[in-house]
Design a protein around this motif. Structure first.
Motif, mmCIF file in Angstrom:
data_model
loop_
_atom_site.group_PDB
_atom_site.id
_atom_site.type_symbol
_atom_site.label_atom_id
_atom_site.label_comp_id
_atom_site.label_asym_id
_atom_site.label_seq_id
_atom_site.Cartn_x
_atom_site.Cartn_y
_atom_site.Cartn_z
ATOM 1 N N GLY A 55 8.255 9.693 -7.004
ATOM 2 C CA GLY A 55 7.829 8.654 -5.467
ATOM 3 C C GLY A 55 8.439 8.049 -4.975
ATOM 4 N N ILE A 56 9.271 7.591 -4.203
ATOM 5 C CA ILE A 56 9.795 6.793 -3.196
ATOM 6 C C ILE A 56 10.083 5.754 -3.048
ATOM 7 N N VAL A 57 10.814 4.998 -3.730
ATOM 8 C CA VAL A 57 10.860 2.992 -3.928
ATOM 9 C C VAL A 57 10.747 2.450 -3.174
ATOM 10 N N HIS A 58 10.241 1.875 -2.524
ATOM 11 C CA HIS A 58 11.187 0.908 -1.197
ATOM 12 C C HIS A 58 10.360 -0.684 -1.104
ATOM 13 N N GLY A 59 11.446 -1.525 -1.323
ATOM 14 C CA GLY A 59 11.545 -2.292 -2.125
ATOM 15 C C GLY A 59 10.522 -2.558 -3.252
#
Length: 111
Positions: A55-59
Motif C-alpha cells: 500500500g501507499i504510506v502517507h503520514g
C-alpha cells in the motif's frame, strides 16, 4: 513486559515503504514513515485481503492497494466511512535497528 527481537536495519526499508516479516501468526507488514517512525500491522486488509505492505504510506496512514481503504498505523482502525480493523504489533526503533515483538517470532519457530 514486551521482549523485542532485531529484524534488521531501518535503512532496509525505504521511507514510506514496507517489508514483510513471516511469523507464526501470519505475515506482518513493517512500515517506515517519512520521518522514520516504524509500525507493524497484519499484512492483510479485512476488506478483500489486499497486501497492506504494498500500500501507499502517507503520514501514519497506509492505503490498501486493492480498494483504497485507509488504516491508521497507530491503532489499525480504518478511516473515513470504511469499517474495519487490522491487528497492530509492538515495534520500535533502537540504534538504527527495527525491533519487533519477539512473541511473533517465537511462534514461528514453534510451528
Amino acid at each position: 513486559m514486551t521482549i523485542f527481537v532485531d529484524i534488521g536495519p531501518l535503512d532496509a526499508i525505504p521511507r514510506q515503504g514496507a517489508r514483510v516479516v513471516k511469523t507464526g501468526q501470519g505475515c506482518v507488514a513493517v512500515f517506515r514513515t517519512m520521518d522514520d517512525q516504524v509500525f507493524a500491522l497484519e499484512d492483510r486488509c479485512p476488506h478483500k485481503g489486499g497486501p497492506l505492505s504494498e500500500g501507499i504510506v502517507h503520514g501514519t496512514l497506509v492505503t490498501c492497494p486493492l480498494h483504497n481503504w485507509v488504516f491508521d498505523m497507530n491503532s489499525g482502525a480504518a478511516q473515513g466511512a470504511d469499517e474495519g480493523h487490522v491487528r497492530t504489533y509492538p515495534a520500535k526503533l533502537q540504534g538504527g535497528r527495527i525491533l519487533l515483538d519477539a512473541t511473533l517470532i517465537r511462534a514461528r519457530s514453534a510451528a
